[in-house]
Enzyme design. Structure first.
Site, short mmCIF file in Angstrom:
data_model
loop_
_atom_site.label_atom_id
_atom_site.label_comp_id
_atom_site.label_asym_id
_atom_site.label_seq_id
_atom_site.Cartn_x
_atom_site.Cartn_y
_atom_site.Cartn_z
N ASN A 1 -5.30 2.81 -3.50
CA ASN A 1 -7.20 3.72 -3.67
C ASN A 1 -6.45 5.14 -3.59
O ASN A 1 -6.06 5.44 -2.49
CB ASN A 1 -7.86 3.23 -3.22
CG ASN A 1 -7.95 1.66 -3.17
OD1 ASN A 1 -7.82 0.92 -4.32
ND2 ASN A 1 -9.38 1.30 -1.84
N GLN A 2 -6.90 6.37 -4.69
CA GLN A 2 -6.91 7.64 -4.50
C GLN A 2 -8.19 8.34 -4.68
O GLN A 2 -8.55 8.72 -6.53
CB GLN A 2 -5.99 8.05 -5.52
CG GLN A 2 -4.51 7.43 -4.78
CD GLN A 2 -3.64 7.99 -3.80
OE1 GLN A 2 -4.13 9.04 -3.37
NE2 GLN A 2 -3.18 7.22 -2.46
N ASP B 1 1.02 -1.62 0.07
CA ASP B 1 -0.17 0.42 0.42
C ASP B 1 0.98 1.41 -0.19
O ASP B 1 2.62 1.25 0.19
CB ASP B 1 -0.69 -0.23 1.58
CG ASP B 1 -1.65 0.91 1.44
OD1 ASP B 1 -2.34 1.80 0.15
OD2 ASP B 1 -1.64 1.48 2.68
N CYS C 1 -11.38 -2.29 -9.91
CA CYS C 1 -9.75 -2.02 -9.29
C CYS C 1 -9.88 -1.71 -7.96
O CYS C 1 -8.68 -1.20 -7.07
CB CYS C 1 -9.56 -1.00 -10.11
SG CYS C 1 -9.46 0.41 -10.82
N ASP D 1 0.36 4.49 1.20
CA ASP D 1 0.12 5.89 1.95
C ASP D 1 -0.71 5.05 3.82
O ASP D 1 -1.73 4.89 4.02
CB ASP D 1 -1.52 6.91 2.45
CG ASP D 1 -1.49 7.57 0.95
OD1 ASP D 1 0.14 7.30 -0.32
OD2 ASP D 1 -1.88 8.33 0.43
N LYS E 1 -9.11 -1.71 -4.20
CA LYS E 1 -8.83 -2.69 -3.13
C LYS E 1 -10.28 -2.65 -2.17
O LYS E 1 -10.80 -1.26 -1.78
CB LYS E 1 -8.31 -2.25 -2.61
CG LYS E 1 -6.36 -2.19 -3.23
CD LYS E 1 -5.51 -1.80 -2.08
CE LYS E 1 -4.83 -0.30 -1.63
NZ LYS E 1 -3.68 -0.37 -1.19
MG LIG Z 1 -2.94 2.93 3.02
ZN LIG Z 2 -10.55 1.97 -9.86
#
Ligand SMILES: [Mg+2]
Ligand SMILES: [Zn+2]
Length: 184
Positions: free
Chosen positions: A50-51, A8, A98, A10, A100
């Site tokens: 994930n953003q 991961d 996509c 962050d 998570k």
């Molecule tokens: Mg994180």
């Molecule tokens: Zn996605």
């Protein structure tokens, strides 16, 4: 078949500063590079993140690309080869495959790099990282850095049974190296 570690971003390799939209907010933990140097002796390395701030308009996609180029450059400066940064930019309600714990990126990496997931690791500070590990039959390591402390109580009994919990990436690295050296 190759073994991999999916990291991961962050709260795992850099400090969690919320939605990061600026290079100045990228702060690596002081142990990150040493850990990854050790891990890459045995594993292919990937970042999976994930953003959702991109879809929400909080993170500019050009900035996101610059941030990821910067992370790859810093890694390369330390002799670390990150095979791919897999990044979901969708919101939860977009129901993409996509984000998570969606398995799309892991499935893609498995095919492209012939990865043996049962001998690979997924490391992160959120229950979604752990759920991803369980769904893909990889080994999950939950970290207490970043959001790890805050979300710890959200882990189910079943999830806790299936994974290891480590204080940070350094302790996770030691746990992995010990497991592969002693088969525990
Ligand atoms: Mg994180
Ligand atoms: Zn996605």
């Amino acid at each position: 078949m190759n073994k991999a570690v999916f990291l991961d971003r962050d709260g795992t390799i850099i400090k969690d500063r919320g939605h990061i939209n600026d290079l100045k907010d990228i702060v690596f933990y002081n142990y990150t590079f040493d850990c990854l140097k050790e891990l890459q002796k045995e594993f292919l390395l990937f970042i999976i993140t994930n953003q959702p701030g991109v879809a929400k308009g909080i993170i500019n996609s050009g900035n996101l690309n610059r941030i990821h180029s910067y992370i790859l450059q810093k890694m390369s400066d330390h002799g670390i080869d990150i095979k791919e940064i897999y990044c979901c930019t969708h919101r939860k309600e977009d129901n993409c495959l996509c984000r998570k714990p969606g398995t799309l990126f892991i499935d893609a990496a498995k095919g492209k790099f012939s990865i043996d997931l049962e001998n690979s690791y997924i490391i992160g500070d959120h229950p979604s990282d752990i759920e991803l590990a369980i769904r893909t039959k990889a080994n999950g390591i939950y970290l207490l850095t970043g959001h790890g402390q805050k979300h710890y109580r959200e882990l189910s009994f079943h999830q806790k049974q299936r994974i290891k919990i480590c204080s940070n990436l350094k302790s996770a690295t030691q746990t992995i190296l010990k497991a592969i050296n002693y088969g525990t």
